[in-house]
Design a protein around this motif. Structure first.
Motif, mmCIF file in Angstrom:
data_model
loop_
_atom_site.group_PDB
_atom_site.id
_atom_site.type_symbol
_atom_site.label_atom_id
_atom_site.label_comp_id
_atom_site.label_asym_id
_atom_site.label_seq_id
_atom_site.Cartn_x
_atom_site.Cartn_y
_atom_site.Cartn_z
ATOM 1 N N GLY A 181 0.781 -1.321 0.010
ATOM 2 C CA GLY A 181 0.046 0.205 0.109
ATOM 3 C C GLY A 181 0.807 1.256 0.083
ATOM 4 O O GLY A 181 0.664 2.242 -0.633
ATOM 5 N N VAL A 182 1.822 1.121 0.721
ATOM 6 C CA VAL A 182 2.762 2.467 1.009
ATOM 7 C C VAL A 182 3.534 2.769 -0.502
ATOM 8 O O VAL A 182 3.460 3.887 -0.945
ATOM 9 C CB VAL A 182 3.821 2.366 2.044
ATOM 10 C CG1 VAL A 182 4.731 3.172 1.920
ATOM 11 C CG2 VAL A 182 3.247 2.283 3.462
ATOM 12 N N GLN A 183 3.911 1.576 -1.155
ATOM 13 C CA GLN A 183 4.791 1.809 -2.373
ATOM 14 C C GLN A 183 3.605 1.722 -3.482
ATOM 15 O O GLN A 183 4.134 1.991 -4.680
ATOM 16 C CB GLN A 183 5.673 0.766 -2.553
ATOM 17 C CG GLN A 183 6.813 0.821 -1.255
ATOM 18 C CD GLN A 183 7.764 1.825 -1.453
ATOM 19 O OE1 GLN A 183 8.031 2.193 -2.792
ATOM 20 N NE2 GLN A 183 8.368 2.430 -0.658
ATOM 21 N N ARG A 184 2.500 1.531 -3.310
ATOM 22 C CA ARG A 184 1.536 1.260 -4.379
ATOM 23 C C ARG A 184 1.942 0.306 -5.469
ATOM 24 O O ARG A 184 1.918 0.699 -6.624
ATOM 25 C CB ARG A 184 1.083 2.596 -5.167
ATOM 26 C CG ARG A 184 0.529 3.656 -4.016
ATOM 27 C CD ARG A 184 -0.057 4.853 -4.498
ATOM 28 N NE ARG A 184 -1.440 4.655 -5.370
ATOM 29 C CZ ARG A 184 -2.539 4.272 -4.902
ATOM 30 N NH1 ARG A 184 -2.727 3.991 -3.604
ATOM 31 N NH2 ARG A 184 -3.602 4.181 -5.406
ATOM 32 N N LEU A 185 2.476 -0.728 -4.950
ATOM 33 C CA LEU A 185 3.041 -1.801 -5.827
ATOM 34 C C LEU A 185 1.977 -2.452 -6.917
ATOM 35 O O LEU A 185 0.883 -2.683 -6.454
ATOM 36 C CB LEU A 185 3.806 -2.867 -5.134
ATOM 37 C CG LEU A 185 4.877 -2.307 -3.902
ATOM 38 C CD1 LEU A 185 5.573 -3.311 -3.299
ATOM 39 C CD2 LEU A 185 5.974 -1.522 -5.135
ATOM 40 N N PRO A 186 2.582 -3.045 -7.873
ATOM 41 C CA PRO A 186 1.771 -3.554 -8.705
ATOM 42 C C PRO A 186 1.658 -5.312 -8.322
ATOM 43 O O PRO A 186 2.255 -6.183 -8.892
ATOM 44 C CB PRO A 186 2.485 -3.431 -10.122
ATOM 45 C CG PRO A 186 3.856 -3.472 -9.726
ATOM 46 C CD PRO A 186 3.864 -2.691 -8.486
ATOM 47 N N GLY A 236 -2.143 0.908 -7.956
ATOM 48 C CA GLY A 236 -1.692 0.235 -6.752
ATOM 49 C C GLY A 236 -2.042 -1.131 -6.645
ATOM 50 O O GLY A 236 -2.795 -1.736 -7.284
ATOM 51 N N PRO A 237 -2.154 -1.762 -5.380
ATOM 52 C CA PRO A 237 -2.440 -3.041 -5.122
ATOM 53 C C PRO A 237 -4.004 -3.307 -5.146
ATOM 54 O O PRO A 237 -4.644 -2.397 -4.906
ATOM 55 C CB PRO A 237 -1.841 -3.600 -3.975
ATOM 56 C CG PRO A 237 -1.143 -2.213 -3.309
ATOM 57 C CD PRO A 237 -1.352 -1.320 -4.422
ATOM 58 N N THR A 238 -4.504 -4.498 -5.031
ATOM 59 C CA THR A 238 -5.876 -4.789 -4.765
ATOM 60 C C THR A 238 -5.949 -5.984 -4.030
ATOM 61 O O THR A 238 -5.041 -7.098 -4.376
ATOM 62 C CB THR A 238 -6.734 -5.219 -6.108
ATOM 63 O OG1 THR A 238 -6.424 -4.221 -6.993
ATOM 64 C CG2 THR A 238 -8.062 -5.221 -5.934
ATOM 65 N N LEU A 239 -6.923 -6.025 -2.999
ATOM 66 C CA LEU A 239 -7.170 -7.284 -2.246
ATOM 67 C C LEU A 239 -8.403 -7.737 -2.759
ATOM 68 O O LEU A 239 -9.451 -7.276 -2.866
ATOM 69 C CB LEU A 239 -7.359 -7.037 -1.159
ATOM 70 C CG LEU A 239 -7.811 -8.057 0.211
ATOM 71 C CD1 LEU A 239 -6.930 -9.228 0.177
ATOM 72 C CD2 LEU A 239 -8.124 -7.631 1.635
ATOM 73 N N ILE A 240 -8.387 -9.003 -3.329
ATOM 74 C CA ILE A 240 -9.906 -9.600 -3.930
ATOM 75 C C ILE A 240 -10.162 -10.687 -2.994
ATOM 76 O O ILE A 240 -9.047 -11.566 -2.616
ATOM 77 C CB ILE A 240 -9.452 -10.284 -5.320
ATOM 78 C CG1 ILE A 240 -9.105 -9.086 -6.304
ATOM 79 C CG2 ILE A 240 -10.769 -11.102 -5.860
ATOM 80 C CD1 ILE A 240 -8.731 -9.699 -7.781
ATOM 81 N N GLU A 241 -11.433 -10.644 -2.306
ATOM 82 C CA GLU A 241 -11.621 -11.584 -1.432
ATOM 83 C C GLU A 241 -12.619 -12.549 -2.093
ATOM 84 O O GLU A 241 -13.663 -12.100 -2.429
ATOM 85 C CB GLU A 241 -12.437 -11.232 -0.339
ATOM 86 C CG GLU A 241 -12.729 -12.399 0.485
ATOM 87 C CD GLU A 241 -13.866 -11.885 1.753
ATOM 88 O OE1 GLU A 241 -14.437 -10.938 1.599
ATOM 89 O OE2 GLU A 241 -14.273 -12.528 2.679
ATOM 90 N N ALA A 242 -12.235 -13.747 -2.612
ATOM 91 C CA ALA A 242 -12.777 -14.687 -3.283
ATOM 92 C C ALA A 242 -13.410 -15.690 -2.155
ATOM 93 O O ALA A 242 -13.038 -16.452 -1.486
ATOM 94 C CB ALA A 242 -12.182 -15.350 -4.226
ATOM 95 N N VAL A 243 -14.866 -15.616 -2.363
ATOM 96 C CA VAL A 243 -15.727 -16.266 -1.218
ATOM 97 C C VAL A 243 -16.016 -17.793 -1.689
ATOM 98 O O VAL A 243 -16.779 -17.682 -2.714
ATOM 99 C CB VAL A 243 -16.955 -15.544 -0.637
ATOM 100 C CG1 VAL A 243 -17.773 -16.357 0.474
ATOM 101 C CG2 VAL A 243 -16.597 -14.139 -0.069
#
Ligand SMILES: Cc1ncc(C[n+]2csc(CCOP(=O)(O)OP(=O)(O)O)c2C)c(N)n1
Ligand SMILES: [Mg+2]
Length: 353
Positions: free
Chosen positions: A176-181, A243-250
């Motif tokens: 998040g801080v670095q907005r990484l791919p 930046g990154p993404t958190l994908i929650e796959a239920v």
């Protein structure tokens, strides 16, 4: 700073990014994963697979949908329930079954079973067992892509059990801080071994993305096209500097933690409820509606697995003198900044040139 969080992702079927042949391919890869794992379970019971056996029955859509959205230059950190990712990157069924049986033709040439393997030539990184260290590995790779100015992305899967560990938070924070791919795919399959999710976290885990300043998305993990679409968007965001993404796959772990676990602790009604949402049958229904001959595809996949089983069973065990040639991964590793392949340090220590 990104604020979008806990968004429920729409069904991917109408997104227009998947052509009919892609939709068939996704089903094919899920059928292959299920068929190979069923075959492997029976080989395990016959004593042909040493150690234990972990499968991803019921979770096929999560690895297939996410892996399919990634480009060849991207890197995947693959976990123990993500066989479809290896398949999509091009690891053949015979190689996978050889891997499970410890044969020379396996990805690690007999060094490990069905968990720690990855062909780096295909962009797959073998799993680190300490959970969720693969999140740190993926974050580190994304950092390298950033430093080298490359338009590439790293993706890793991990389970709900990982979200309570410190490494999860460290990886999320740095990304998040670095907005990484980097794309983080949380496979929320309701259990971490015998611990249900209501004993693991007091908030919806996707909300944790907001705490680290990036996008979190919840997706139906039993819908392969929805997982694809959410991952495709996350990758787009990652490589364009968003930046990154958190994908929650239920989803639901439909088998025990591993072959030895009869999962007596899971209520039967819960399993029955999720059986109705089976990801493979769901994609089959979609394709039948498009007029595609799903039965023929099933037959073709079964024949492929039969041939792969025969080939793997006929293959030799590794030669003893091969023992010091690398550890868990095979394939040409791309040079890191100092020009050394990642495991060359190990090879030097072992006196292997
Ligand atoms: C740090 C650490 N603690 C314990 C384990 C042992 N272990 C392996 S898998 C697992 C359960 C993980 O659950 P989850 O993250 O939800 O993934 P799932 O198996 O459900 O896909 C545990 C406890 C481990 N590998 N690493
Ligand atoms: Mg879990």
């Amino acid at each position: 700073m990104a604020t979008e969080t806990a968004r429920v992702h729409a069904d991917g079927a109408g997104s227009g990014h998947l052509q009919p042949e892609d939709r068939v391919w996704l089903l094919r890869e899920m059928l292959l994963m299920r068929g190979i794992e069923e075959r492997a379970m029976s080989l395990y019971r016959q004593g042909r697979i040493p150690g234990s056996f972990y499968d991803g029955y019921g979770q096929e859509a999560v690895s297939a949908g996410a892996a399919f959205a990634m480009a060849p230059q991207d890197r995947l950190c693959i976990l123990h329930r993500d066989l479809a990712a290896h398949l999509i990157r091009g690891v053949t069924p015979a190689r996978i079954l050889s891997q499970y049986m410890g044969r020379a033709a396996g990805v690690t040439r007999g060094r490990d079973g069905n968990v720690h393997f990855g062909d780096r030539a295909l962009g797959c990184v073998g799993m680190v067992s300490m959970l969720p260290d693969m999140m740190l590995v993926a974050t580190g790779m994304a950092m390298a892509f950033r430093l080298r100015g490359e338009r590439r992305c790293a993706l890793t899967w991990f389970g709900d059990g990982s979200t309570s560990r410190g490494d999860f938070h460290e990886a999320m924070n740095w990304a998040g801080v670095q907005r990484l791919p980097v794309v983080f795919v949380l496979e929320n399959n309701q259990y971490a071994y015998s611990t249900p999710i209501d004993k693991q976290f007091a908030v919806d885990p996707v909300q944790r993305a907001a705490a680290y300043g990036f996008v979190g998305v919840t997706v139906d993990g039993n819908d392969v096209e929805a997982v694809f679409e959410a991952t495709r968007e996350a990758r787009e965001r990652a490589i364009s500097g968003g930046g990154p993404t958190l994908i929650e796959a239920v989803t639901m772990r439909m088998h025990g933690h591993a072959a030895h676990d009869d999962m007596k602790y899971v209520p039967k009604e819960q399993v029955q409820e999720w059986r109705r949402r089976d990801p493979v049958e769901r994609q089959e229904r979609r394709l039948r509606d498009l007029g595609i001959d799903v039965d023929a595809l099933r037959e073709q996949v079964t024949a492929e697995i039969d041939a792969a089983t025969e080939e793997a069973l006929a293959g030799p065990m590794p030669a003893a003198e091969d023992a010091l040639e690398g550890v868990f991964c095979t394939g040409e590793a791309e040079p890191l900044g100092d020009g050394l392949a990642p495991w060359s340090g190990f090879r030097r220590e072992q006196g292997v040139s």
